[in-house]
Design a protein around this motif. Structure first.
Motif, PDB file in Angstrom:
ATOM      1  N   ARG A  16      52.009  92.039  98.584  1.00  0.00           N
ATOM      2  CA  ARG A  16      51.769  90.622  98.843  1.00  0.00           C
ATOM      3  C   ARG A  16      52.985  90.006  99.505  1.00  0.00           C
ATOM      4  N   LEU A  17      52.724  88.957 100.243  1.00  0.00           N
ATOM      5  CA  LEU A  17      53.783  88.228 100.932  1.00  0.00           C
ATOM      6  C   LEU A  17      53.621  86.745 100.652  1.00  0.00           C
ATOM      7  N   PHE A  19      55.035  83.352 102.272  1.00  0.00           N
ATOM      8  CA  PHE A  19      55.771  82.848 103.421  1.00  0.00           C
ATOM      9  C   PHE A  19      56.392  81.489 103.119  1.00  0.00           C
ATOM     10  N   LEU A  37      48.950  95.924 101.827  1.00  0.00           N
ATOM     11  CA  LEU A  37      49.070  94.467 101.835  1.00  0.00           C
ATOM     12  C   LEU A  37      47.698  93.854 101.572  1.00  0.00           C
ATOM     13  N   VAL A  40      48.327  87.327 101.214  1.00  0.00           N
ATOM     14  CA  VAL A  40      49.362  86.518 101.846  1.00  0.00           C
ATOM     15  C   VAL A  40      49.176  85.086 101.371  1.00  0.00           C
ATOM     16  N   THR A  41      50.285  84.411 101.138  1.00  0.00           N
ATOM     17  CA  THR A  41      50.240  83.050 100.617  1.00  0.00           C
ATOM     18  C   THR A  41      51.079  82.137 101.498  1.00  0.00           C
ATOM     19  N   PHE A  56      47.837  91.151 111.300  1.00  0.00           N
ATOM     20  CA  PHE A  56      47.458  91.646 109.979  1.00  0.00           C
ATOM     21  C   PHE A  56      46.369  92.718 110.068  1.00  0.00           C
TER      22      PHE A  56
END
Length: 72
Positions: A16-17, A19, A37, A40-41, A56
């Motif tokens: 997870r990422l 940003f 992955l 994403v947030t 992505f």
């Protein structure tokens, strides 16, 4: 500003990422082939304006909610 993380061939497993709100651009192919992955947030005050071509692609992301600042 573009993320500098290259999860391809680096021995990293990225799930997870999160940003930062100050991020304005995600470059082309930035997270392509990051197979693990899945999330994403973006913050509610995100300033993201641009996501590059196939940034992505080939990830495990099932849902992507883009910030309202993203120019489509």
């Amino acid at each position: 500003m573009e993320p500098g993380l290259d999860c391809r061939g680096q021995g990293r497993i990225v799930f997870r990422l999160v940003f930062p709100d100050s991020l304005k651009k995600i470059g082309s192919n930035a997270f392509r082939d990051c197979k693990n992955l899945s999330k994403v947030t973006f913050g509610k005050n995100s300033q993201l304006e641009f996501i590059g071509y196939v940034a992505f692609a080939d990830t495990s992301i099932e849902e992507f909610i883009s910030p309202s600042t993203l120019q489509v």
